[in-house]
Design an enzyme around this catalytic site. Structure first.
Site, PDB file in Angstrom:
ATOM      1  N   ARG A 265       0.627  -8.210  13.603  1.00 30.65           N
ATOM      2  CA  ARG A 265       0.018  -7.175  12.756  1.00 30.65           C
ATOM      3  C   ARG A 265      -0.925  -7.797  11.724  1.00 30.65           C
ATOM      4  NH1 ARG A 265       5.133  -4.460  10.586  1.00 30.65           N
ATOM      5  NH2 ARG A 265       3.743  -3.201   9.312  1.00 30.65           N
TER       6      ARG A 265
ATOM      7  N   LYS B 104       0.825  -1.218   0.000  1.00 29.11           N
ATOM      8  CA  LYS B 104       0.000   0.000   0.000  1.00 29.11           C
ATOM      9  C   LYS B 104       0.860   1.270   0.000  1.00 29.11           C
ATOM     10  CE  LYS B 104      -2.315  -0.785   3.790  1.00 29.11           C
ATOM     11  NZ  LYS B 104      -1.661  -2.024   4.215  1.00 29.11           N
TER      12      LYS B 104
ATOM     13  N   ARG C  47      -8.815   1.705   9.713  1.00 25.29           N
ATOM     14  CA  ARG C  47      -8.419   0.331  10.027  1.00 25.29           C
ATOM     15  C   ARG C  47      -9.450  -0.361  10.905  1.00 25.29           C
ATOM     16  NH1 ARG C  47      -2.493   1.073   9.188  1.00 25.29           N
ATOM     17  NH2 ARG C  47      -1.318  -0.786   9.705  1.00 25.29           N
TER      18      ARG C  47
ATOM     19  N   ARG D 145      12.212  -1.139  10.147  1.00 20.79           N
ATOM     20  CA  ARG D 145      11.284  -0.740  11.201  1.00 20.79           C
ATOM     21  C   ARG D 145      11.257  -1.771  12.328  1.00 20.79           C
ATOM     22  NH1 ARG D 145       5.749   0.700   8.091  1.00 20.79           N
ATOM     23  NH2 ARG D 145       4.958  -0.313   9.942  1.00 20.79           N
TER      24      ARG D 145
ATOM     25  N   ARG E 240      12.031  -5.684   4.303  1.00 24.94           N
ATOM     26  CA  ARG E 240      11.716  -4.289   3.944  1.00 24.94           C
ATOM     27  C   ARG E 240      12.689  -3.301   4.570  1.00 24.94           C
ATOM     28  NH1 ARG E 240       5.689  -1.942   4.681  1.00 24.94           N
ATOM     29  NH2 ARG E 240       6.064  -1.961   6.911  1.00 24.94           N
TER      30      ARG E 240
HETATM   31  P1  AMP Z   1       1.692   1.055   9.073  1.00 23.87           P
HETATM   32  O1  AMP Z   1       2.837   1.963   8.799  1.00 23.87           O
HETATM   33  O2  AMP Z   1       0.453   1.421   8.307  1.00 23.87           O
HETATM   34  O3  AMP Z   1       2.051  -0.402   8.939  1.00 23.87           O
HETATM   35  O4  AMP Z   1       1.302   1.287  10.619  1.00 23.87           O
HETATM   36  C1  AMP Z   1       2.226   1.012  11.653  1.00 23.87           C
HETATM   37  C2  AMP Z   1       1.503   0.958  12.992  1.00 23.87           C
HETATM   38  O5  AMP Z   1       0.910   2.230  13.276  1.00 23.87           O
HETATM   39  C3  AMP Z   1       0.340  -0.022  13.083  1.00 23.87           C
HETATM   40  O6  AMP Z   1       0.769  -1.350  13.359  1.00 23.87           O
HETATM   41  C4  AMP Z   1      -0.466   0.577  14.230  1.00 23.87           C
HETATM   42  O7  AMP Z   1       0.146   0.324  15.482  1.00 23.87           O
HETATM   43  C5  AMP Z   1      -0.323   2.060  13.953  1.00 23.87           C
HETATM   44  N1  AMP Z   1      -1.404   2.533  13.054  1.00 23.87           N
HETATM   45  C6  AMP Z   1      -1.261   3.001  11.777  1.00 23.87           C
HETATM   46  N2  AMP Z   1      -2.456   3.343  11.273  1.00 23.87           N
HETATM   47  C7  AMP Z   1      -3.378   3.098  12.235  1.00 23.87           C
HETATM   48  C8  AMP Z   1      -4.791   3.229  12.310  1.00 23.87           C
HETATM   49  N3  AMP Z   1      -5.503   3.677  11.275  1.00 23.87           N
HETATM   50  N4  AMP Z   1      -5.401   2.883  13.481  1.00 23.87           N
HETATM   51  C9  AMP Z   1      -4.695   2.448  14.528  1.00 23.87           C
HETATM   52  N5  AMP Z   1      -3.359   2.268  14.515  1.00 23.87           N
HETATM   53  C10 AMP Z   1      -2.708   2.588  13.386  1.00 23.87           C
END
Ligand code: AMP
Length: 216
Positions: free
Chosen positions: A173, A15, A90, A162, A129
């Site tokens: 996740r 994404k 989410r 990360r 990654r």
């Molecule tokens: P991502 O970079 O999208 O993989 O997000 C990394 C982490 O940020 C996730 O595993 C959540 O802990 C937090 N996070 C990102 N977006 C959301 C969201 N919309 N709602 C809740 N937590 C989020």
């Protein structure tokens, strides 16, 4: 009317990579909730510290703080024509809140590209990654390596792995995605906005599929 596109799909499906490319092609702003949390963490804000306690475990940050952060972002000038939302919503509470926020702003979710790939592919992609420290550009050590190891092709900044791309957190996740985010597939399908995309194809093919989904 402003065009808001929600990218739906599990972690690691691509994404972030596609959102950046689509933002360049369409001129729409790219809003990544994960990047916003990481930026807050880098700046050591209260929000960043709170988010970190959830992110490091692979759990979702509570809806109220996440929604408030996105509300703030959506009201900035660069979102007037719309935006590409990557990682938000989410949960169904976030999706309801998004609909309300956008109708206040005179916009709506127009399309929801839903990208899929088998779990084994997601795990392989997340664990290989490398992410750019300055702008969040993403690379993969085998599938999409940077020209120079450890350096971002786009802005020359350092690439890092990360904390939440480690195997235990990756598995959590993916579970959290199936428990809390997957219900949004039905939510947007019922509204006729969902377009399914095969995320196992190469980056260029996936971008082409996205572009035709947006035109459909
Ligand atoms: P991502 O970079 O999208 O993989 O997000 C990394 C982490 O940020 C996730 O595993 C959540 O802990 C937090 N996070 C990102 N977006 C959301 C969201 N919309 N709602 C809740 N937590 C989020």
């Amino acid at each position: 009317m402003a065009t808001f596109i929600v990218l739906l799909g599990p972690p690691g499906v691509g994404k972030g990579t596609q959102a950046k490319l689509l933002s360049e092609r369409t001129g729409l702003a790219h809003i990544s909730s994960g990047d916003l949390f990481r930026e807050n963490l880098k700046n050591q804000t209260e929000l960043g510290k709170l988010a970190q306690s959830y992110m490091s475990k692979g759990e979702l940050v509570p809806d109220d703080v996440t929604i408030a952060m996105i509300r703030d972002r959506l009201t900035r000038a660069d979102c007037q024509a719309g935006a590409i939302l990557d990682g938000f919503p989410r949960t169904t509470a976030q999706a309801d809140a998004l609909d309300r926020m956008l109708s206040e702003l005179g916009g709506a979710v127009t399309k929801v590209p839903y990208v899929t790939a088998p779990d084994a592919v997601l795990i392989e992609r997340l664990s290989g990654r490398w992410t750019c420290r300055t702008n969040g550009h993403v690379f993969h050590e085998k599938n999409n390596p940077p020209k120079k190891t450890g350096v971002c092709d786009f802005d020359g900044s350092e690439l890092y792995q990360r904390d939440d791309d480690t195997s235990e957190t990756v598995i959590r996740r993916i579970q959290v995605y199936f428990e809390q985010t997957a219900p949004l597939i039905a939510y947007y399908r019922q509204q006729g906005k969902l377009v399914e995309i095969d995320g196992t194809q190469n980056i260029q093919k996936v971008t082409q599929a996205f572009m035709s989904a947006l035109k459909s």
